[in-house]
Design an enzyme around this catalytic site. Sequence first.
Site, PDB file in Angstrom:
ATOM      1  N   LYS A  69      32.474   0.492 -28.756  1.00  0.00           N
ATOM      2  CA  LYS A  69      32.588  -0.960 -28.655  1.00  0.00           C
ATOM      3  C   LYS A  69      33.174  -1.509 -29.951  1.00  0.00           C
ATOM      4  O   LYS A  69      32.816  -1.065 -31.042  1.00  0.00           O
ATOM      5  CB  LYS A  69      31.218  -1.604 -28.398  1.00  0.00           C
ATOM      6  CG  LYS A  69      31.301  -3.119 -28.187  1.00  0.00           C
ATOM      7  CD  LYS A  69      29.981  -3.713 -27.735  1.00  0.00           C
ATOM      8  CE  LYS A  69      28.985  -3.828 -28.857  1.00  0.00           C
ATOM      9  NZ  LYS A  69      27.747  -4.525 -28.438  1.00  0.00           N
ATOM     10  N   ARG A 112      22.612  -6.194 -22.721  1.00  0.00           N
ATOM     11  CA  ARG A 112      21.958  -4.983 -23.237  1.00  0.00           C
ATOM     12  C   ARG A 112      21.019  -5.296 -24.403  1.00  0.00           C
ATOM     13  O   ARG A 112      20.013  -4.626 -24.610  1.00  0.00           O
ATOM     14  CB  ARG A 112      22.973  -3.894 -23.570  1.00  0.00           C
ATOM     15  CG  ARG A 112      23.981  -4.149 -24.697  1.00  0.00           C
ATOM     16  CD  ARG A 112      23.362  -4.007 -26.051  1.00  0.00           C
ATOM     17  NE  ARG A 112      24.260  -3.539 -27.073  1.00  0.00           N
ATOM     18  CZ  ARG A 112      24.162  -3.887 -28.331  1.00  0.00           C
ATOM     19  NH1 ARG A 112      23.273  -4.776 -28.730  1.00  0.00           N
ATOM     20  NH2 ARG A 112      24.986  -3.368 -29.232  1.00  0.00           N
ATOM     21  N   GLN A 140      21.425 -15.349 -26.627  1.00  0.00           N
ATOM     22  CA  GLN A 140      20.489 -14.242 -26.722  1.00  0.00           C
ATOM     23  C   GLN A 140      19.058 -14.676 -26.433  1.00  0.00           C
ATOM     24  O   GLN A 140      18.272 -13.906 -25.868  1.00  0.00           O
ATOM     25  CB  GLN A 140      20.581 -13.579 -28.094  1.00  0.00           C
ATOM     26  CG  GLN A 140      19.902 -12.226 -28.166  1.00  0.00           C
ATOM     27  CD  GLN A 140      20.189 -11.343 -26.978  1.00  0.00           C
ATOM     28  OE1 GLN A 140      19.280 -10.861 -26.312  1.00  0.00           O
ATOM     29  NE2 GLN A 140      21.463 -11.115 -26.676  1.00  0.00           N
ATOM     30  N   GLY A 223      17.787 -11.177 -34.778  1.00  0.00           N
ATOM     31  CA  GLY A 223      18.916 -11.815 -35.444  1.00  0.00           C
ATOM     32  C   GLY A 223      19.544 -11.023 -36.576  1.00  0.00           C
ATOM     33  O   GLY A 223      20.749 -11.116 -36.818  1.00  0.00           O
ATOM     34  N   ALA A 224      18.750 -10.267 -37.324  1.00  0.00           N
ATOM     35  CA  ALA A 224      19.283  -9.530 -38.474  1.00  0.00           C
ATOM     36  C   ALA A 224      20.036  -8.294 -37.998  1.00  0.00           C
ATOM     37  O   ALA A 224      19.431  -7.289 -37.635  1.00  0.00           O
ATOM     38  CB  ALA A 224      18.155  -9.139 -39.420  1.00  0.00           C
ATOM     39  N   ASP A 225      21.361  -8.384 -37.973  1.00  0.00           N
ATOM     40  CA  ASP A 225      22.179  -7.277 -37.486  1.00  0.00           C
ATOM     41  C   ASP A 225      23.312  -6.944 -38.446  1.00  0.00           C
ATOM     42  O   ASP A 225      24.300  -6.326 -38.068  1.00  0.00           O
ATOM     43  CB  ASP A 225      22.742  -7.600 -36.097  1.00  0.00           C
ATOM     44  CG  ASP A 225      23.609  -8.856 -36.100  1.00  0.00           C
ATOM     45  OD1 ASP A 225      23.697  -9.524 -37.150  1.00  0.00           O
ATOM     46  OD2 ASP A 225      24.203  -9.159 -35.052  1.00  0.00           O
ATOM     47  N   SER A 296      15.539  -4.841 -34.092  1.00  0.00           N
ATOM     48  CA  SER A 296      16.672  -4.526 -33.218  1.00  0.00           C
ATOM     49  C   SER A 296      17.989  -4.790 -33.941  1.00  0.00           C
ATOM     50  O   SER A 296      18.290  -5.932 -34.299  1.00  0.00           O
ATOM     51  CB  SER A 296      16.601  -5.385 -31.950  1.00  0.00           C
ATOM     52  OG  SER A 296      17.768  -5.239 -31.175  1.00  0.00           O
TER      53      SER A 296
END
Length: 326
Positions: A69, A112, A140, A223-225, A296
């Site tokens: 992706k 997902r 989200q 949120g922390a990505d 996540s």
Amino acid sequence: MDVLWLNQNDVRSLLNLSDAMDAVEKAFEQHGRKKVQMPPKSYLYFEAHNGDLRTMPAYLEEQDVAGVKIVNVHPDNRQKGLPTVMALFVLNSTETGAPLAVMDASYLTDIRTGAAGGIAAKHLARPDSHILGLVGSGNQARTQLVAIANVFDLEEVKVYSAHKESAEQFKQEMECKADCTIEVCSSIEEVCDCDILVTVTPVRTPIVKSKWIKPGTHINAIGADAAGKEELEASILLQSRVVVDDMAQASHSGEVNVPLSEGLITVDNICCEIGEVIAGLEPGRLNESDITIFDSTGLAIQDVATALLVYNAAKEKGMGKKLQMF
């Protein structure tokens, strides 16, 4: 050679959250059993434009399928009439390496990620959880709500947004879908009075305080990505059972990334990965009073598993457009 092209309308009509949750849960379990290949996502940062571009490859051994992706995050896009997140997915044959399908992955990403939150809550939250708190009211927040409502009998949903009109719109749109009362709250502290708390904001300074979190709460920290992002006070992590989706990826781009880099926590404060809990290799919640956290970051295995669902459904229904690539 023909490659199947699926636009966002195709993906929306072919993908449902319930099936995605099953696929993501199985992908997590394979990850826990070391049956996948998945390097950490890589980033290109565009500081002049307040955005980034990420690549996320993965291989699921049991399904014998791979893909990658490409996804951006540009928070200022809304002012330009564009989505904050846009994504493209390429599904590949492992036999030849050839692309099987190219599809829009913006909606797929929403689904997902929501699916992951629902599965994490299933395995980490108290079974008698009835009150959901949402910090953030964007796309989200919607998929997290629907996924968690698939698992728990929700009686009340509390939502807070820095933009109250966004929270009001969320209430109007989602109250019937959630089949329960949605309360728009005036503070994050009010939202934290819940059984399951979901944070879905792009902030870089913690907005959820330790003193607001009750014993027994489960938190999906979504949120922390990316490096530098965090939504929770580090002291919350120190008093919780922290479960990440992937140790390497979370360490550099998850909720734990800033506290780890600043020495406020260590890797010993992280219990395990969610796939290990699902596979029965590690315990999740130990008792009713545990505070549990799911960190996540969004894994490429989730995208591959969900894209495979879309591809198989498209073939079965004869949907999409065949493009001659080679």
